[in-house]
Design an enzyme around this catalytic site. Structure first.
Site, mmCIF file in Angstrom:
data_model
loop_
_atom_site.group_PDB
_atom_site.id
_atom_site.type_symbol
_atom_site.label_atom_id
_atom_site.label_comp_id
_atom_site.label_asym_id
_atom_site.label_seq_id
_atom_site.Cartn_x
_atom_site.Cartn_y
_atom_site.Cartn_z
ATOM 1 N N HIS A 18 0.835 -1.210 0.000
ATOM 2 C CA HIS A 18 0.000 0.000 0.000
ATOM 3 C C HIS A 18 0.867 1.257 0.000
ATOM 4 C CE1 HIS A 18 -4.132 1.743 0.604
ATOM 5 N NE2 HIS A 18 -3.331 2.799 0.695
ATOM 6 N N HIS A 20 1.259 4.943 -2.467
ATOM 7 C CA HIS A 20 0.808 5.746 -3.613
ATOM 8 C C HIS A 20 2.006 6.377 -4.304
ATOM 9 C CE1 HIS A 20 -3.528 5.585 -2.641
ATOM 10 N NE2 HIS A 20 -3.079 5.438 -1.399
ATOM 11 N N HIS A 202 -9.664 1.035 -1.717
ATOM 12 C CA HIS A 202 -9.660 1.610 -0.363
ATOM 13 C C HIS A 202 -11.073 1.470 0.205
ATOM 14 C CE1 HIS A 202 -5.974 3.551 -1.661
ATOM 15 N NE2 HIS A 202 -5.837 4.196 -0.520
ATOM 16 N N GLU A 205 -11.698 3.399 5.740
ATOM 17 C CA GLU A 205 -10.704 4.348 6.254
ATOM 18 C C GLU A 205 -11.442 5.558 6.831
ATOM 19 O OE1 GLU A 205 -8.523 6.539 3.315
ATOM 20 O OE2 GLU A 205 -6.863 7.000 4.675
ATOM 21 N N ASP A 283 1.361 4.088 2.834
ATOM 22 C CA ASP A 283 0.358 4.950 2.204
ATOM 23 C C ASP A 283 1.036 6.132 1.479
ATOM 24 O OD1 ASP A 283 -2.259 5.410 1.481
ATOM 25 O OD2 ASP A 283 -2.894 6.254 3.397
ATOM 26 N N ASP A 284 1.403 7.170 2.217
ATOM 27 C CA ASP A 284 1.984 8.386 1.611
ATOM 28 C C ASP A 284 3.106 8.925 2.490
ATOM 29 O OD1 ASP A 284 -0.093 8.815 -0.538
ATOM 30 O OD2 ASP A 284 -1.390 8.954 1.216
#
Ligand code: ADE
Ligand code: ZN
Length: 369
Positions: A18, A20, A202, A205, A283-284
């Site tokens: 996961h 991005h 997703h 969340e 994630d980021d």
């Protein structure tokens, strides 16, 4: 002070499921590319980085998206894309990741790179080069955007299907869950399913269990991006466990966006104890300040995961991936070697690097860590 769990989490072999594309950029690269291309960065992306965020209200999410859009805007040339993927793969390798699935919505870059197909081809060739340079295998997940029209998602699914088996391994659905139900994207996911792509939307969340259930029922999800709010429904947790649907849990992201009050409020233990397969993700990192190994440190430090339990998380990441059989076998064997190597008893400060994020270095919001 000595620690009883001093094996290096960065040395633990694992897969990263996961992450991005824009969110994987090094902060230093963002700053350099912005200067080179004359893009003005706000203080939240310079002196005040990493930004204080909230995703749980519309304003907070809007701000998160705005920062994301600014970051995306510094990727102007094919060389920038090549640099991002090479550096990301280098960072993955440094953190023990031998297989990366990176998700991207090519629509965000299509204007700059000659259309959707040309963008996917650019990303695929950059991923091939990055994998060759680092030894980290890379699969691309084409991710549609929930806030855009379902017809756009269908276009992306057809594009993803065209490159199935040639670097594209999955189809996803990202952005704000509150803006559109998963059921709007049934047809797109059917196209991806027929192409044999792994389905990883997703869900769970920003909204609760119904969103996760819809990802399962309507989209036939193989994995759920986040999924953490499924914990609010014990029957759904049982279903995730029984069906072996992996949740890509991203602890630092959940805390940064206010999805969880603090690291201990991420339902990592609850999921693992209920038998839900969990793969940790970052994630980021560009916006949250933490990469993959830091997520394993959170599991260790905030949830008391032993090295055997961390190894189990790493095994799940590999088994839930789309990595080719030889990569899976290599990583699984390496995980066993990591676990069977004697644990060193080093001072804790020598094995746990200080977190890069001054905010999350402190007891987190919610105060329980
Ligand atoms: N896109 C990038 N990060 C995301 C997140 N945490 N949730 C949904 N979409 C995203
Ligand atoms: Zn995500």
């Amino acid at each position: 002070m000595e620690t009883s769990s001093p094996r290096s989490v960065a040395a633990l072999p694992k897969a990263h499921l996961h992450l991005h594309f824009t969110g994987s950029m090094r902060h230093s690269t963002l700053v350099e590319l912005a200067a080179g291309h004359g893009v003005h960065l706000p203080p939240a992306l310079t002196d005040e980085w990493p930004p204080q965020l909230s995703g749980t209200d519309e304003r907070g999410w809007f701000r998160f998206q705005r920062l994301y859009d600014i970051a995306r805007s510094v990727l102007r040339t094919p060389a920038d894309v090549g640099r991002l993927l090479r550096e990301t793969a280098e960072d993955e390798r440094a953190e023990g990741s031998g297989w990366l699935e990176i998700q991207v919505d090519p629509s965000g870059y299509a204007n700059r790179f000659g259309g959707l197909t040309a963008t996917v081809e650019l990303i695929l060739s950059a991923a091939t080069a990055a994998a060759a340079a680092t030894g980290v295998g890379i699969g691309i997940i084409v991710a549609a955007n929930r806030t855009r029209h379902p017809l756009d998602a269908r276009t992306l699914a057809r594009l993803a299907a065209q490159y199935a088996g040639q670097g594209v391994v999955g189809f996803g659905l990202s952005s704000d869950e509150r803006r559109a139900p998963a059921s709007d994207f049934i047809q797109a996911f059917r196209i991806a399913e027929r192409a044999g792509l792994l389905l990883a939307p997703h869900g769970g969340e920003l909204i609760g269990p119904a969103s996760v259930a819809s990802c399962l029922d309507d989209l036939h999800a193989d994995r759920i991006g986040h999924g953490v709010r499924a914990v609010e429904d014990p029957l759904l947790v049982k279903r995730l466990a029984a069906d072996g649907v992996t949740c890509e849990v991203c602890p630092a992201s959940n805390v940064a966006l206010g999805v969880a009050a603090g690291p201990r409020d991420v339902p990592l233990r609850a999921f693992v104890e209920a038998g839900v397969p969990v793969a940790l993700g970052a994630d980021d990192p560009l916006l949250f300040g933490r990469r993959l190994a830091a997520q394993y440190l959170i599991a260790r430090d905030a949830h008391g995961f032993s090295d055997a339990e961390l190894a189990a998380l790493a095994r799940t990441s590999v088994r839930s991936s789309a990595a080719p059989p030889q990569v899976r076998a290599r990583l699984l064997a390496a995980i066993e070697r990591w676990l069977s190597a004697p644990a060193l008893h080093l001072p804790r400060t020598a094995v746990v690097p200080p977190p890069p994020d001054r905010r999350t270095a402190q007891p987190c919001r919610g105060g329980r860590a």
